[in-house]
Design a protein around this motif. Structure first.
Motif, PDB file in Angstrom:
ATOM      1  N   PRO A 419      -0.129   2.705   1.070  1.00  0.00           N
ATOM      2  CA  PRO A 419       1.185   2.397   1.410  1.00  0.00           C
ATOM      3  C   PRO A 419       1.096   1.052   2.702  1.00  0.00           C
ATOM      4  N   PRO A 420       1.811   0.165   2.674  1.00  0.00           N
ATOM      5  CA  PRO A 420       1.915  -0.971   3.500  1.00  0.00           C
ATOM      6  C   PRO A 420       1.859  -0.397   4.961  1.00  0.00           C
ATOM      7  N   ALA A 421       2.098   0.793   5.326  1.00  0.00           N
ATOM      8  CA  ALA A 421       2.615   1.549   6.666  1.00  0.00           C
ATOM      9  C   ALA A 421       1.081   1.809   6.946  1.00  0.00           C
ATOM     10  N   GLU A 422       0.305   2.323   5.929  1.00  0.00           N
ATOM     11  CA  GLU A 422      -0.860   2.945   6.390  1.00  0.00           C
ATOM     12  C   GLU A 422      -1.765   1.566   6.632  1.00  0.00           C
ATOM     13  N   ALA A 423      -1.707   0.598   5.838  1.00  0.00           N
ATOM     14  CA  ALA A 423      -2.717  -0.484   6.055  1.00  0.00           C
ATOM     15  C   ALA A 423      -2.441  -1.107   7.410  1.00  0.00           C
ATOM     16  N   LEU A 424      -0.992  -1.015   7.667  1.00  0.00           N
ATOM     17  CA  LEU A 424      -0.798  -1.573   8.888  1.00  0.00           C
ATOM     18  C   LEU A 424      -1.093  -0.734  10.222  1.00  0.00           C
ATOM     19  N   ARG A 425      -1.567   0.555   9.889  1.00  0.00           N
ATOM     20  CA  ARG A 425      -1.780   1.282  11.221  1.00  0.00           C
ATOM     21  C   ARG A 425      -2.963   0.866  12.073  1.00  0.00           C
ATOM     22  N   GLY A 426      -2.712   0.520  13.244  1.00  0.00           N
ATOM     23  CA  GLY A 426      -3.456   0.130  14.507  1.00  0.00           C
ATOM     24  C   GLY A 426      -3.749  -1.386  14.428  1.00  0.00           C
ATOM     25  N   VAL A 427      -3.174  -2.205  13.427  1.00  0.00           N
ATOM     26  CA  VAL A 427      -3.465  -3.530  13.340  1.00  0.00           C
ATOM     27  C   VAL A 427      -2.608  -4.614  14.116  1.00  0.00           C
TER      28      VAL A 427
END
Length: 615
Positions: A419-427
């Protein structure tokens, strides 16, 4: 159950008669006066009463009506009178007399100045045909004997509320207005005069306070860091006070519209508190301004509540006393600084006690920060917390592995798998990954907006296609599509000077009790979903309900109004079309609208408005 429709204070007609002397008008409506008379005459729920001196002599009353005439009250009732004598164990007498009773009453202030009494002037009986009647005299005697003693007991006793007002006034005037041990309240609150009018009886409550010489006042030193922290705690105390009062008032009504307007007053106050906490002006008195502004918002809403049956408030005129307390403080403030009005913690608690009695907490701080499901449901939010997309455990592990390796490009390579939210985590967005980053955010915003439309049917169909560009444009204007800022090695949640956080810049102080403050910072999808819920709340419950689309501009107005409220609170809903809107706010709204129209045309927003990119 007592009703409160009779108590209407008219704040803007309060009079300052002379130095330190104040009058506040109170209207006792005819409906309440009729109810007070009905209680003395033992009227039942069906509107009927039977009064007797013995089994053979009684009167039956019904169909009471009350109107004002000149300086008197005129009370009319249908009357059936039975007269007779006990003869050998049975009542003997003429047939019951049926006709109409007209009672004239003169209102006056009691000697104590704390109650209104009603003096019977006359009782007149008549037949419908107006003819002579041999039984009229004995019926008149019975009516006089049975009714007059009861009518002498009709009173509106305000001693309890007025004494509470005195205590509140002395508490908030404080020691600065006391001279040589004298009480600051020179003349205690009392009913000064009465005025009969078509709507009822207007009573003027009066009190007088002592001023102190401003020339003798020693200037207050600048607040040190510790004192400033205490001052901010007082703002927290006011937030807690207002939340407690508004929640209680909202629970007392089933009207969704009235609840929404109460919530709007609370949200605007919280927006103002968040702004006030950023001020570095030791000479300012933000709590006083917050109180006065909030009171002006709440006053007409409580006026609507007065006409309703309110469980828990029917004792001791609690709502009336609370409203009188706030009105008195408003009037005291208008007298000027020489009277030393000061909003304090104890003063807020004493004012709250007028409404809540012993249910007032020992302190309104520390503020509860956790999500309150009852609060959410009370003000029309979904009974479940903001939904977020669930993520498989292996996706979390993959994302965590990417972060441990320090590679900020790898998550984007697997963007289709997690999911996008996981890919964006910490970025944290950087130029090297900006295109991939913005694509991920666009997917996240689109998915969350689509999910909201799937789970909700409150938005009119014609506006469904506008939700996605509204969400995207809001996120772009508020945060440049950023949840995090800082360096890639030490990302920090994006935080504004007034405490708004994350992608949708949601202020935890404003939205406490509604959202999980930690998750707003830690989870970008939770932050986005909260922002969507707030946007749709303003769009449906305020912009559409108040008819912004009926203004020139149509449905476009709904989008402009929704963002204006999102950015500044419900009171800012119509600022996009007001001529007196400050240039700074107008520029904010215009920039949002440019982003919205660009995104709605299926184009990217102006990247250079947020990021330093080359040609």
């Amino acid at each position: 159950m007592k009703r409160f429709g009779w108590l209407l204070f008219f704040l803007y007609s309060s009079n300052a008669l002379s130095a330190g002397e104040v009058e506040i008008p109170l209207l006792a409506e005819t409906t309440h006066l009729q109810a007070a008379i009905g209680r003395v005459l033992d009227f039942d729920e069906t509107g009927q009463s039977t009064i007797s001196s013995d089994p053979c002599n009684r009167i039956e009353l019904s169909d009471m009506m009350l109107v004002t005439e000149d300086d008197k009250l005129s009370v009319g009732m249908a009357l059936t009178a039975t007269t007779g004598a006990n003869v050998l164990g049975a009542c003997r007498g003429p047939r019951p007399w049926q006709g109409h009773l007209a009672l004239k009453l003169t209102p006056r202030v009691t000697a104590s100045g704390l109650a209104i009494e009603f003096v019977p002037d006359s009782i007149e009986l008549s037949r419908p045909n107006g003819g002579s009647d041999l039984l009229l005299k004995p019926v008149q005697l019975i009516a006089d004997a049975l009714l007059l003693p009861r009518m002498n007991r009709v009173q509106i006793d305000l001693a309890g509320p007025l004494n509470s007002l005195d205590e509140l006034i002395e508490q908030l005037l404080g020691p600065a207005s006391t001279q040589e041990g004298e009480q600051s309240l020179v003349q205690r609150t009392h009913i000064a005069r009465l005025q009969t009018e078509e709507a009822g009886i207007r009573a003027w409550l009066a009190f007088q306070v002592r001023a102190f010489d401003l020339a003798d006042q020693v200037p207050e030193p600048t607040l040190d860091a510790s004192e400033m922290a205490q001052w901010q705690t007082l703002e927290d105390e006011f937030d807690g006070f207002l939340t407690t009062i508004i929640s209680m008032l909202a629970r007392s009504t089933d009207s969704p519209v009235l609840r929404l307007e109460l919530l709007a007053a609370l949200l605007d106050a919280r927006y103002a508190i968040a702004e006030a906490l950023t001020l570095d002006d030791p000479s300012a008195d933000p709590v006083r301004e917050l109180f006065l502004t909030s009171w002006d918002r709440l006053r007409p809403l409580m006026g609507e509540l007065e006409g309703l049956e309110i469980p828990g408030l029917e004792v001791d005129f609690r709502l009336a006393a609370f409203m009188a307390g706030g009105d008195a403080l408003r009037a005291l403030d208008a007298l000027g600084p020489e009277y030393g009005l000061e909003i304090t913690r104890d003063g807020l608690r004493r004012l709250a006690r007028l409404l809540l009695a012993e249910a007032v907490p020992p302190s309104f701080t520390p503020l509860p920060l956790e999500v309150d499901p009852e609060f959410r449901e009370l003000f029309g939010f979904d009974d479940k917390q903001v939904s977020v997309f669930t993520t498989a455990e292996f996706s979390r592990q993959i994302a965590e592995g990417f972060r441990r390796t320090g590679s900020w490009l790898l998550p984007f390579a697997y963007a289709d798998e997690i999911p996008p939210a996981e890919a964006l985590r910490g970025v944290v967005p950087r130029l090297a990954i900006l295109d991939e980053y913005l694509d991920l955010v666009a997917r996240l915003l689109e998915q969350q907006a689509s999910a909201w439309l799937t789970e909700n049917d409150r938005l009119p169909d014609r506006l469904a296609e506008r939700l996605d560009p509204l969400v995207r444009a809001t996120a772009w204007k508020e945060s440049c599509w950023r949840q995090l800022a800082g360096s890639p090695s030490d990302p920090q949640v994006l935080r504004s000077p007034i405490g708004a956080v994350g992608m949708m810049q949601i202020n935890g102080r404003v939205w406490r009790n509604v959202y999980d403050l930690d998750r707003l910072s830690d989870e970008v999808d939770y932050n986005v979903n909260a922002g969507i819920e707030i946007l749709t709340h303003y769009l449906i419950d305020y912009a559409i309900r108040r008819g912004e689309h009926e203004q020139p501009g149509g449905d476009d107005n709904l989008i402009k109004a929704t963002y204006a409220a999102y950015n500044g609170g419900p009171s800012q809903l119509a600022r996009y079309r007001r001529e007196d809107t400050p240039a700074r706010l107008r520029a904010i709204d215009n920039e949002f609208w440019r982003h919205y129209t660009t995104i709605k045309a299926e184009e990217w927003p102006d990247i250079s408005s947020c990021y330093a990119v080359g040609n």
